[in-house]
Write an enzyme that holds these catalytic residues in place. Structure first.
Site, short mmCIF file in Angstrom:
data_model
loop_
_atom_site.label_atom_id
_atom_site.label_comp_id
_atom_site.label_asym_id
_atom_site.label_seq_id
_atom_site.Cartn_x
_atom_site.Cartn_y
_atom_site.Cartn_z
N ASP A 101 0.88 -1.18 0.00
CA ASP A 101 0.00 0.00 0.00
C ASP A 101 0.91 1.23 0.00
O ASP A 101 1.80 1.33 0.85
CB ASP A 101 -0.84 -0.08 1.29
CG ASP A 101 -1.82 1.07 1.48
OD1 ASP A 101 -1.96 1.91 0.59
OD2 ASP A 101 -2.44 1.10 2.57
N HIS A 168 -6.60 -2.95 6.22
CA HIS A 168 -6.44 -2.16 7.45
C HIS A 168 -6.50 -3.08 8.66
O HIS A 168 -7.54 -3.29 9.25
CB HIS A 168 -7.52 -1.07 7.54
CG HIS A 168 -7.29 0.05 6.59
ND1 HIS A 168 -8.12 0.30 5.52
CD2 HIS A 168 -6.31 0.98 6.52
CE1 HIS A 168 -7.65 1.34 4.84
NE2 HIS A 168 -6.56 1.77 5.42
N GLU A 193 1.43 6.48 6.87
CA GLU A 193 0.84 7.41 5.91
C GLU A 193 0.44 8.75 6.52
O GLU A 193 -0.72 8.97 6.82
CB GLU A 193 -0.32 6.78 5.14
CG GLU A 193 -1.40 6.10 5.96
CD GLU A 193 -2.51 5.54 5.06
OE1 GLU A 193 -2.96 6.25 4.15
OE2 GLU A 193 -2.90 4.39 5.28
MN MN Z 1 -2.88 3.74 0.95
MN MN Z 2 -2.82 2.73 3.87
#
Ligand code: MN
Ligand code: MN
Length: 296
Positions: A101, A168, A193
């Site tokens: 990700d 997640h 992030e």
């Molecule tokens: Mn992402």
């Molecule tokens: Mn992420």
């Protein structure tokens, strides 16, 4: 090697492959984000290229603009084009459910400092990550780096763990100072992030959604809803775009599945004061003395 060690090596190999595919797609796609380019063309490119290179999209390509922080993706037939926007491209690739990700910000709006703030925060976090670190130290360095630019982190968005078919997973990785974190260990796979903004530093749900995921499984009677649920099965628990589904009776069937608590949407997340938002993200494996970036 014991079977267990071999199994872990295989899993890490799949994460690394997903990360490599993602990195290549990211490099190829970022040059396509220009004023006047169709947003849907970029999203389609990212998703199709991920498959061509041997992966699968772990979620729809997010192309969120300006005060949209995340979860924006074009609808089927969307003719929108990029303008003088601050664009977050967030993409995910999985190999056998093991997800990489990553996200970056392309600024066509003339605000390079906002972009630099989230990038610096990401690398400041990467620099301190190693086995034994408390996630509260990561949150602190992210917030301090961004406030150093006179900006704010988005306090109610976080990084996260990754697990097979879970985009997640715990633990959450804060983007701000918190009182109690968790200790990371060698082998943990996490996404860092940070988001930076010149707004209030908070997001709330916007009024539209194009991304969904399955949250429950129970029998449905309506044939159109049952057919739609069948199409969604391939994504397991991962998010998918409405435009990936067959258009026949789609809106009607989707509402039925939402009402039944089988499917839920991810509304677009917007900065509450309309501030510009930047994002930078990498997936890393925590090691004994640092971390390995999988999505470089
Ligand atoms: Mn992402
Ligand atoms: Mn992420």
């Amino acid at each position: 090697m014991t079977d267990k060690v071999q199994e872990i090596e295989e899993i890490i190999g799949k994460y690394r492959t997903a990360g490599k595919i993602l990195s290549q797609v990211k490099e190829e796609a970022k040059d396509k984000i220009k004023i006047g380019a169709r947003i849907l063309d970029v999203a389609n490119f990212v998703e199709q290229r991920s498959i061509e290179l041997g992966g699968q999209p772990a979620f729809p390509c997010n192309l969120s603009r300006n005060d949209e922080a995340a979860h924006a993706t074009p609808s089927a037939g969307d003719e929108s084009v990029f303008g003088k926007d601050m664009i977050k491209m967030d993409l995910g690739v999985h190999v056998d459910g093991y997800i990489a990700d990553a996200a970056l910000t392309i600024d066509l709006s003339g605000n390079p400092d906002i972009v630099k703030a989230s990038e610096d925060a990401l690398y400041a976090a990467v620099d301190i990550i190693k086995s034994g670190i408390d996630t509260k130290e990561i949150g602190a360095i992210i917030e301090d780096t961004i406030t150093g630019y006179g900006l704010k982190p988005i306090s109610n968005l976080t990084g996260h763990g990754l697990a097979q078919y879970y985009a997640h997973a715990p633990p959450s990785i804060p983007n701000r100072h918190i009182d109690h974190g968790v200790i990371l260990s060698e082998g943990d796979i996490i996404a860092i992030e940070p988001f930076a903004t010149d707004g209030a530093g908070k997001v709330s749900d916007g009024s539209w959604a194009e991304i969904y995921h399955v949250i429950g499984n129970r029998p449905v009677r309506l044939p159109a809803a049952r057919k739609l649920l069948k199409q969604m099965e391939q994504y397991k628990t991962l998010p998918f775009a409405k435009r990936w589904l067959e258009p026949e009776k789609l809106d009607f069937a989707l509402i039925q599945l939402e009402k039944a608590g089988i499917v839920t949407s991810y509304p677009v997340l917007k900065e509450v004061e309309g501030g510009l938002v930047s994002q930078a993200e990498h997936t890393v494996i925590v090691t004994d003395d640092g971390c390995e970036i999988l999505t470089k």
